[in-house]
Design an enzyme around this catalytic site. Structure first.
Site, mmCIF file in Angstrom:
data_model
loop_
_atom_site.group_PDB
_atom_site.id
_atom_site.type_symbol
_atom_site.label_atom_id
_atom_site.label_comp_id
_atom_site.label_asym_id
_atom_site.label_seq_id
_atom_site.Cartn_x
_atom_site.Cartn_y
_atom_site.Cartn_z
ATOM 1 N N ASN A 169 22.957 -40.477 -20.590
ATOM 2 C CA ASN A 169 22.894 -41.928 -20.341
ATOM 3 C C ASN A 169 24.289 -42.541 -20.252
ATOM 4 O OD1 ASN A 169 23.111 -41.241 -23.114
ATOM 5 N ND2 ASN A 169 22.489 -43.297 -23.731
ATOM 6 N N ASN A 188 14.626 -47.915 -30.437
ATOM 7 C CA ASN A 188 13.628 -47.537 -29.442
ATOM 8 C C ASN A 188 13.292 -46.061 -29.627
ATOM 9 O OD1 ASN A 188 11.944 -47.644 -27.207
ATOM 10 N ND2 ASN A 188 13.585 -47.431 -25.714
ATOM 11 N N ASP A 241 19.577 -39.276 -33.335
ATOM 12 C CA ASP A 241 19.462 -40.115 -32.138
ATOM 13 C C ASP A 241 20.647 -41.073 -32.067
ATOM 14 O OD1 ASP A 241 18.135 -40.640 -29.741
ATOM 15 O OD2 ASP A 241 17.074 -42.363 -30.562
#
Length: 418
Positions: A96, A279, A306
């Site tokens: 990302n 999220n 994460d």
């Protein structure tokens, strides 16, 4: 280089020295000798630390760095230093970035940036071109260049047929497909778990149903196509049940959970602190209990930080406007060690994730490459901003009481200690 670890308690179920306190001699990056006591020599670098425990090097299956494109959030160089000092000898890095990592050259760029670091970088290539969910990316070429899996970070594959084709195609080279568990049609513009707290606080809710529907769809497709599917960062009790049933059927499905979903709930939202905006969103106490149980029962395969650095301009704003994401490398051990026993933690951060992502695990045995994490599981402390090594500071564990500290790693013939 000769390094002698003194009085180290070995936590490694695959080692003949499991749960034994030993001296460990490492010469030129290889474990030369393990014994009750090893005589010290002048040229030895002696490491003797309080309540020293060692295990196989930890591996984090979902880490985001900013580079290329968002270097103000975290560079690869700094991120890998943070990972090493947090106990990780390997990290799987999401694509990302800007541009998105969706080609052979992008994978090679990431690997080349990490060539000389103690912590090894394993790239995750985007599943679709530019992570737009329209056309498959160059999966085979990326794997040939070193990609260990394929997924569009925190973006669901909305096109059912596209995921079907990905699962079928990846079987030709034993590729691992990641599918983020969120149905955007159900989630809508929600920013917090739909429930009592979101209602009280006036926050738009994301129903747990959004996760369940997506996972159910993914599992139906996996049953039809075969192949290997990894569902990252599940967050609800029902998700656990769906994956448990799929595993009973013999489907090759694995899943992960984040440290913050094991240790925190949506009760944290009452201060409208955007560091708790994640999220998937933080869920209920019942969900957290189910996730912890699923780790113990091995339904959940992997624990991940994460780690997702977000710059202050995008995080220290109104809760509804803030970007999702938290940093978690520095706090992962202390948070998870507070709610799980050590053996369960080590399994879900070493052997299981490495097996799933096709990475070699170096057991603590004589003649093996030294790929070791050093830590003390018994020290309790309050995590503060001073404990944050990342460039970005968006941690949900600031001012939380954690249990266990990391001393560092020995990996790639390097010693990195805090």
């Amino acid at each position: 280089m000769s390094t002698l670890l003194k009085n180290a308690l070995i936590i490694d179920a695959e080692s003949p020295y499991h749960n034994q306190k030993k001296d460990i001699l490492i010469i030129d990056g290889v474990i030369e000798k393990i014994a009750d006591s090893i005589e010290t020599k002048e040229n030895y670098n002696i490491i003797e630390l309080e309540n020293l425990h060692v295990s196989c090097g930890w591996f984090d299956s979902s880490v985001s760095f900013g580079e290329p494109g968002f270097e103000e959030r975290e560079t690869i160089e700094n991120g890998l230093q943070v990972a090493a000092k947090s106990g990780f000898t390997g990290v799987a890095v999401n694509g990302n970035t800007n541009p998105v990592v969706d080609s052979k050259s992008d994978i090679e760029y990431l690997k080349n940036k990490a060539n000389f670091s103690a912590t090894k970088l394993y790239p995750i290539g985007a599943l679709t071109q530019k992570s737009e969910g329209k056309e498959l990316a160059e999966l085979y070429d990326m794997q040939q260049s070193g990609a260990v899996a394929f997924g569009d970070y925190n973006l669901p594959v909305e096109n059912d047929n596209l995921l079907k084709i990905a699962l079928l195609y990846a079987q030709n080279f034993d590729g691992l497909v990641l599918s983020f568990p969120k149905n955007n049609s159900i989630a809508g513009e929600g920013i917090a778990n739909e429930g009592i707290n979101s209602t009280k606080l006036g926050l738009k809710g994301i129903p747990a149903l959004a996760e369940h529907i997506q996972i159910a769809r993914d599992l139906f497709l996996l049953e039809y196509t075969g192949g290997k599917l990894h569902i990252p960062t599940i967050s609800t009790a029902k998700s656990v049940e769906l994956i448990k049933e799929a595993k009973k059927k013999g489907l090759q499905v694995t899943c992960s959970v984040t440290a913050h979903h094991l240790a925190l709930t949506d009760d944290e939202l009452h201060g409208f602190d955007s560091n708790f905006k994640t999220n998937p969103p933080l869920r209920t106490t019942e969900d957290t209990k189910a996730l912890i149980k699923a780790v113990k029962n091995r339904v959940i395969d992997i624990i991940t930080s994460d780690h997702n650095p977000i710059d202050i301009e995008n995080k220290k704003v109104e809760f509804s406007e803030a970007k999702d994401g938290v940093i978690g490398l520095e706090s992962l051990f202390g948070a998870v060690n507070s709610v799980l026993n050590l053996d369960d933690y080590i399994t879900c951060i070493t052997t299981k994730p490495k097996q799933i992502f096709g990475i070699e695990n170096y057991s603590i045995k004589e003649g093996k490459k030294a790929d070791i994490t050093l830590f003390n599981p018994d020290t309790t402390y309050t995590f503060t901003s001073k404990n944050i090594l990342s460039t970005s500071k968006n941690s949900p564990f600031i001012n939380k009481n954690l249990k266990g500290i990391v001393y560092g790693v020995i990996a790639n013939n390097q010693i990195i200690l805090k």
